[in-house]
Design a protein around this motif. Structure first.
Motif, PDB file in Angstrom:
ATOM      1  N   TYR A 239     -10.312 -10.481  48.424  1.00  0.00           N
ATOM      2  CA  TYR A 239     -10.763 -11.632  47.655  1.00  0.00           C
ATOM      3  C   TYR A 239     -10.297 -11.618  46.015  1.00  0.00           C
ATOM      4  O   TYR A 239      -9.909 -10.390  45.707  1.00  0.00           O
TER       5      TYR A 239
ATOM      6  N   GLN B  30     -11.693 -12.896  42.295  1.00  0.00           N
ATOM      7  CA  GLN B  30     -13.185 -13.369  41.745  1.00  0.00           C
ATOM      8  C   GLN B  30     -12.648 -13.863  40.316  1.00  0.00           C
ATOM      9  O   GLN B  30     -12.284 -13.093  39.599  1.00  0.00           O
TER      10      GLN B  30
ATOM     11  N   PHE C 274     -11.407  -7.786  44.724  1.00  0.00           N
ATOM     12  CA  PHE C 274     -12.258  -7.219  45.991  1.00  0.00           C
ATOM     13  C   PHE C 274     -11.441  -6.866  47.034  1.00  0.00           C
ATOM     14  O   PHE C 274     -11.186  -7.990  47.756  1.00  0.00           O
TER      15      PHE C 274
ATOM     16  N   GLN D 147     -20.064  -7.867  55.282  1.00  0.00           N
ATOM     17  CA  GLN D 147     -19.054  -7.257  54.637  1.00  0.00           C
ATOM     18  C   GLN D 147     -19.496  -6.364  53.605  1.00  0.00           C
ATOM     19  O   GLN D 147     -20.431  -6.706  52.789  1.00  0.00           O
TER      20      GLN D 147
ATOM     21  N   PHE E 139     -18.069  -4.389  50.381  1.00  0.00           N
ATOM     22  CA  PHE E 139     -17.322  -4.451  49.100  1.00  0.00           C
ATOM     23  C   PHE E 139     -16.972  -3.354  48.749  1.00  0.00           C
ATOM     24  O   PHE E 139     -17.794  -2.407  48.322  1.00  0.00           O
ATOM     25  N   GLY E 140     -15.654  -2.992  48.009  1.00  0.00           N
ATOM     26  CA  GLY E 140     -15.268  -1.991  47.101  1.00  0.00           C
ATOM     27  C   GLY E 140     -15.484  -2.491  45.621  1.00  0.00           C
ATOM     28  O   GLY E 140     -16.267  -3.537  45.568  1.00  0.00           O
ATOM     29  N   PRO E 141     -15.543  -1.560  44.861  1.00  0.00           N
ATOM     30  CA  PRO E 141     -15.892  -1.775  43.416  1.00  0.00           C
ATOM     31  C   PRO E 141     -15.075  -2.752  42.605  1.00  0.00           C
ATOM     32  O   PRO E 141     -15.350  -3.234  41.687  1.00  0.00           O
TER      33      PRO E 141
ATOM     34  N   ARG F 179      -9.643  -4.555  38.395  1.00  0.00           N
ATOM     35  CA  ARG F 179      -9.494  -5.496  37.192  1.00  0.00           C
ATOM     36  C   ARG F 179      -7.982  -5.715  36.757  1.00  0.00           C
ATOM     37  O   ARG F 179      -7.452  -4.616  36.157  1.00  0.00           O
TER      38      ARG F 179
ATOM     39  N   TYR G  74     -25.338 -12.633  49.101  1.00  0.00           N
ATOM     40  CA  TYR G  74     -25.063 -11.120  48.430  1.00  0.00           C
ATOM     41  C   TYR G  74     -25.357 -11.363  46.999  1.00  0.00           C
ATOM     42  O   TYR G  74     -25.412 -12.571  46.332  1.00  0.00           O
TER      43      TYR G  74
ATOM     44  N   ASN H 169     -20.169  -4.875  36.792  1.00  0.00           N
ATOM     45  CA  ASN H 169     -19.271  -4.206  37.197  1.00  0.00           C
ATOM     46  C   ASN H 169     -19.465  -3.559  38.502  1.00  0.00           C
ATOM     47  O   ASN H 169     -18.838  -2.285  38.686  1.00  0.00           O
ATOM     48  N   GLN H 170     -19.678  -4.060  39.529  1.00  0.00           N
ATOM     49  CA  GLN H 170     -19.778  -3.446  40.816  1.00  0.00           C
ATOM     50  C   GLN H 170     -19.399  -4.762  41.738  1.00  0.00           C
ATOM     51  O   GLN H 170     -19.224  -5.708  41.653  1.00  0.00           O
ATOM     52  N   GLY H 171     -19.201  -4.323  43.105  1.00  0.00           N
ATOM     53  CA  GLY H 171     -18.787  -5.178  44.222  1.00  0.00           C
ATOM     54  C   GLY H 171     -20.003  -5.654  44.566  1.00  0.00           C
ATOM     55  O   GLY H 171     -21.166  -5.211  44.318  1.00  0.00           O
ATOM     56  N   LEU H 172     -19.912  -6.935  45.770  1.00  0.00           N
ATOM     57  CA  LEU H 172     -21.178  -7.311  46.315  1.00  0.00           C
ATOM     58  C   LEU H 172     -21.661  -6.581  47.203  1.00  0.00           C
ATOM     59  O   LEU H 172     -21.236  -5.903  47.743  1.00  0.00           O
ATOM     60  N   GLN H 173     -23.062  -6.809  47.317  1.00  0.00           N
ATOM     61  CA  GLN H 173     -23.696  -6.306  48.355  1.00  0.00           C
ATOM     62  C   GLN H 173     -24.701  -7.245  49.209  1.00  0.00           C
ATOM     63  O   GLN H 173     -25.036  -8.178  48.350  1.00  0.00           O
ATOM     64  N   LEU H 174     -24.863  -7.048  50.648  1.00  0.00           N
ATOM     65  CA  LEU H 174     -25.796  -7.880  51.353  1.00  0.00           C
ATOM     66  C   LEU H 174     -27.076  -7.778  50.752  1.00  0.00           C
ATOM     67  O   LEU H 174     -27.805  -6.754  50.813  1.00  0.00           O
TER      68      LEU H 174
ATOM     69  N   LEU I 284     -15.505 -16.291  55.818  1.00  0.00           N
ATOM     70  CA  LEU I 284     -16.771 -16.471  54.890  1.00  0.00           C
ATOM     71  C   LEU I 284     -16.141 -17.413  53.761  1.00  0.00           C
ATOM     72  O   LEU I 284     -15.069 -17.162  53.386  1.00  0.00           O
TER      73      LEU I 284
END
Lengths: 114, 114
Positions: free
Chosen positions: A35, A37, A90, A103, A105-107, A110, B36, B41-46, B102
């Motif tokens: 993805y 963002q 991401f 899903q 996600f990784g960190p 940038r 989510y 500065n982080q990825g997404l989490q459910l 998604l």
């Protein structure tokens, strides 16, 4: 258990340069995603892979290529970077059918393209 | 085609107040719906997901959401906001048709003041 890892964390490119973003997951998931963002745009799907050996275009694939190297790794390549590709990228993975499972996600990476 | 609309790019609440983040979806077939959360500065989490079982879904950190088919809505609520809830929240939809990626909304930034 590291989950989803991405390298590098931050990268600056000049217009026209190429680079590969790396992603790996250790959860034995079948599906993987890339993805981007951008502010006010949410997350937009670039490419995904439903299983090892398969890849499909998402909403915004132009300017990108992907490789599902094995079940663990899914890389994203920018062949000739453009300023419009400045974004946060991401990688994510999920078990089971595409779009129907949680899903992870990784960190993020940038990327700034000058 | 599926789509998600999140009303309000920013929502401000006081600590202890009710949190309500709005999400409306469009889908031609029964949907799967997700919320989510993304901390800075982080990825997404459910947070939580609806996959055609109970219409009231409870998630982590005291959040819940109710699927209302007649209103095509999946609003996220929490009775009492904490400072730690400050983050960006994304609603997402996929189609329960066996193979669907998604689609994310543009996100709502939740600001919590003391």
């Amino acid at each position: 258990n590291a989950g989803v890892t991405q390298t590098p964390k931050f990268q600056v490119l000049k217009t026209g340069q190429s680079m590969t973003l790396q992603c790996a997951q250790d959860m034995n998931h079948n599906s993987m995603y890339w993805y981007r963002q951008d502010p006010g745009m949410g997350l937009r799907l670039i490419y995904y892979s439903a299983s090892e050996g398969t890849t499909d275009k998402g909403e915004v694939p132009n300017g990108y290529n992907v490789s599902r190297l094995n079940k663990r790794e899914f890389s994203l390549r920018l062949e000739s970077a453009a300023p419009s590709q400045t974004s946060v990228y991401f990688c994510a993975s999920s078990e089971g059918l595409v779009g129907q499972e949680t899903q992870y996600f990784g960190p993020g990476t940038r990327l700034l393209v000058l | 085609a599926q789509s998600v609309t999140q009303l309000g790019s920013h929502v401000s609440v006081s600590e202890g107040a009710l949190v309500l983040l709005r999400c409306n979806y469009s889908s031609s077939v029964p949907p799967y719906l997700f919320w989510y959360v993304q901390y800075p500065n982080q990825g997404l989490q459910l947070l939580l997901k609806y996959t055609s079982a109970a219409t009231l879904v409870k998630g982590i950190n005291g959040f819940e959401a109710e699927f209302k088919k007649s209103e095509t809505s999946f609003h996220l609520t929490k009775p009492s906001a904490h400072m730690s809830d400050a983050a960006e929240y994304f609603c997402a939809v996929s189609e329960a048709s066996g193979y669907s990626t998604l689609t994310f909304g543009k996100g709502t930034m939740l600001l919590v003041s003391p």
